[in-house]
Scaffold this motif. Structure first.
Motif, mmCIF file in Angstrom:
data_model
loop_
_atom_site.group_PDB
_atom_site.id
_atom_site.type_symbol
_atom_site.label_atom_id
_atom_site.label_comp_id
_atom_site.label_asym_id
_atom_site.label_seq_id
_atom_site.Cartn_x
_atom_site.Cartn_y
_atom_site.Cartn_z
ATOM 1 N N ARG A 9 0.805 -1.224 0.000
ATOM 2 C CA ARG A 9 0.000 0.000 0.000
ATOM 3 C C ARG A 9 0.839 1.275 0.000
ATOM 4 O O ARG A 9 0.304 2.351 -0.201
ATOM 5 C CB ARG A 9 -0.963 0.008 1.186
ATOM 6 N N ASP A 10 2.130 1.175 0.209
ATOM 7 C CA ASP A 10 2.973 2.368 0.193
ATOM 8 C C ASP A 10 3.573 2.628 -1.187
ATOM 9 O O ASP A 10 4.332 3.564 -1.372
ATOM 10 C CB ASP A 10 4.068 2.275 1.253
ATOM 11 N N ARG A 11 3.205 1.841 -2.178
ATOM 12 C CA ARG A 11 3.736 2.073 -3.530
ATOM 13 C C ARG A 11 2.823 3.022 -4.289
ATOM 14 O O ARG A 11 1.623 3.111 -4.037
ATOM 15 C CB ARG A 11 3.914 0.767 -4.282
ATOM 16 N N HIS A 12 3.390 3.759 -5.219
ATOM 17 C CA HIS A 12 2.597 4.661 -6.045
ATOM 18 C C HIS A 12 1.789 3.823 -7.029
ATOM 19 O O HIS A 12 2.335 3.043 -7.790
ATOM 20 C CB HIS A 12 3.502 5.645 -6.793
ATOM 21 N N ALA A 13 0.462 3.983 -6.969
ATOM 22 C CA ALA A 13 -0.406 3.171 -7.812
ATOM 23 C C ALA A 13 -1.599 3.952 -8.360
ATOM 24 O O ALA A 13 -2.360 3.426 -9.150
ATOM 25 C CB ALA A 13 -0.906 1.966 -7.021
ATOM 26 N N ILE A 14 -1.763 5.206 -7.925
ATOM 27 C CA ILE A 14 -2.911 6.004 -8.337
ATOM 28 C C ILE A 14 -2.405 7.261 -9.040
ATOM 29 O O ILE A 14 -1.465 7.899 -8.585
ATOM 30 C CB ILE A 14 -3.754 6.434 -7.107
ATOM 31 N N LEU A 15 -3.053 7.609 -10.117
ATOM 32 C CA LEU A 15 -2.687 8.799 -10.876
ATOM 33 C C LEU A 15 -3.889 9.739 -10.890
ATOM 34 O O LEU A 15 -4.991 9.345 -11.270
ATOM 35 C CB LEU A 15 -2.334 8.395 -12.306
ATOM 36 N N CYS A 16 -3.680 10.968 -10.451
ATOM 37 C CA CYS A 16 -4.756 11.967 -10.490
ATOM 38 C C CYS A 16 -5.052 12.282 -11.955
ATOM 39 O O CYS A 16 -4.147 12.612 -12.720
ATOM 40 C CB CYS A 16 -4.345 13.239 -9.746
ATOM 41 N N GLY A 17 -6.323 12.180 -12.326
ATOM 42 C CA GLY A 17 -6.713 12.453 -13.707
ATOM 43 C C GLY A 17 -6.635 13.916 -14.081
ATOM 44 O O GLY A 17 -6.584 14.259 -15.254
ATOM 45 N N ALA A 18 -6.612 14.795 -13.086
ATOM 46 C CA ALA A 18 -6.576 16.231 -13.365
ATOM 47 C C ALA A 18 -5.155 16.768 -13.535
ATOM 48 O O ALA A 18 -4.866 17.490 -14.480
ATOM 49 C CB ALA A 18 -7.292 17.006 -12.266
ATOM 50 N N CYS A 19 -4.264 16.410 -12.602
ATOM 51 C CA CYS A 19 -2.917 17.002 -12.640
ATOM 52 C C CYS A 19 -1.800 15.990 -12.902
ATOM 53 O O CYS A 19 -0.663 16.386 -13.120
ATOM 54 C CB CYS A 19 -2.639 17.753 -11.338
ATOM 55 N N ARG A 33 -9.954 14.266 -2.199
ATOM 56 C CA ARG A 33 -9.485 15.232 -3.188
ATOM 57 C C ARG A 33 -7.984 15.035 -3.377
ATOM 58 O O ARG A 33 -7.288 14.618 -2.471
ATOM 59 C CB ARG A 33 -9.752 16.651 -2.718
ATOM 60 N N CYS A 34 -7.492 15.392 -4.525
ATOM 61 C CA CYS A 34 -6.059 15.290 -4.790
ATOM 62 C C CYS A 34 -5.312 16.253 -3.869
ATOM 63 O O CYS A 34 -5.638 17.443 -3.822
ATOM 64 C CB CYS A 34 -5.770 15.634 -6.249
ATOM 65 N N PRO A 35 -4.318 15.770 -3.129
ATOM 66 C CA PRO A 35 -3.577 16.660 -2.241
ATOM 67 C C PRO A 35 -2.710 17.680 -2.989
ATOM 68 O O PRO A 35 -2.319 18.683 -2.418
ATOM 69 C CB PRO A 35 -2.714 15.714 -1.406
ATOM 70 N N THR A 36 -2.470 17.462 -4.262
ATOM 71 C CA THR A 36 -1.649 18.389 -5.040
ATOM 72 C C THR A 36 -2.479 19.491 -5.681
ATOM 73 O O THR A 36 -2.164 20.670 -5.551
ATOM 74 C CB THR A 36 -0.871 17.628 -6.138
ATOM 75 N N CYS A 37 -3.568 19.125 -6.363
ATOM 76 C CA CYS A 37 -4.333 20.134 -7.108
ATOM 77 C C CYS A 37 -5.734 20.382 -6.543
ATOM 78 O O CYS A 37 -6.456 21.229 -7.053
ATOM 79 C CB CYS A 37 -4.446 19.732 -8.576
ATOM 80 N N ASP A 38 -6.115 19.643 -5.536
ATOM 81 C CA ASP A 38 -7.402 19.787 -4.850
ATOM 82 C C ASP A 38 -8.611 19.387 -5.700
ATOM 83 O O ASP A 38 -9.746 19.694 -5.365
ATOM 84 C CB ASP A 38 -7.578 21.208 -4.308
ATOM 85 N N SER A 39 -8.387 18.689 -6.806
ATOM 86 C CA SER A 39 -9.508 18.196 -7.606
ATOM 87 C C SER A 39 -10.169 17.038 -6.871
ATOM 88 O O SER A 39 -9.489 16.195 -6.292
ATOM 89 C CB SER A 39 -9.031 17.711 -8.976
ATOM 90 N N PRO A 40 -11.506 16.980 -6.914
ATOM 91 C CA PRO A 40 -12.193 15.894 -6.217
ATOM 92 C C PRO A 40 -12.038 14.571 -6.969
ATOM 93 O O PRO A 40 -12.014 14.544 -8.202
ATOM 94 C CB PRO A 40 -13.650 16.346 -6.214
ATOM 95 N N PHE A 41 -11.927 13.494 -6.205
ATOM 96 C CA PHE A 41 -11.932 12.165 -6.797
ATOM 97 C C PHE A 41 -13.389 11.711 -6.896
ATOM 98 O O PHE A 41 -14.253 12.218 -6.183
ATOM 99 C CB PHE A 41 -11.137 11.177 -5.936
#
Length: 56
Positions: A9-19, A33-41
């Motif tokens: 679970r600590d590996r990168h596996a999800i990609l934000c579709g917005a940023c 929400r994405c912690p980088t761009c604040d777009s809602p999931f």
């Protein structure tokens, strides 16, 4: 396709579709929400976490 085991679970596996930011599984399941761009999931994806991620 198999689900990632709990131990990964600590590996990168999800990609934000917005940023395009990569999130670990732990980060993704903890936020709505994405912690980088604040777009809602998509809130309905939470209903299917057991299909995407191994649960305890």
């Amino acid at each position: 396709m198999s689900t990632p085991p709990v131990a990964e679970r600590d590996r990168h596996a999800i990609l934000c579709g917005a940023c395009g930011s990569e999130l670990t599984i732990v980060e993704y399941v903890a936020v709505v929400r994405c912690p980088t761009c604040d777009s809602p999931f998509n809130e309905r994806c939470r209903l299917h976490h057991d299909l995407y991620f191994e649960t305890r």
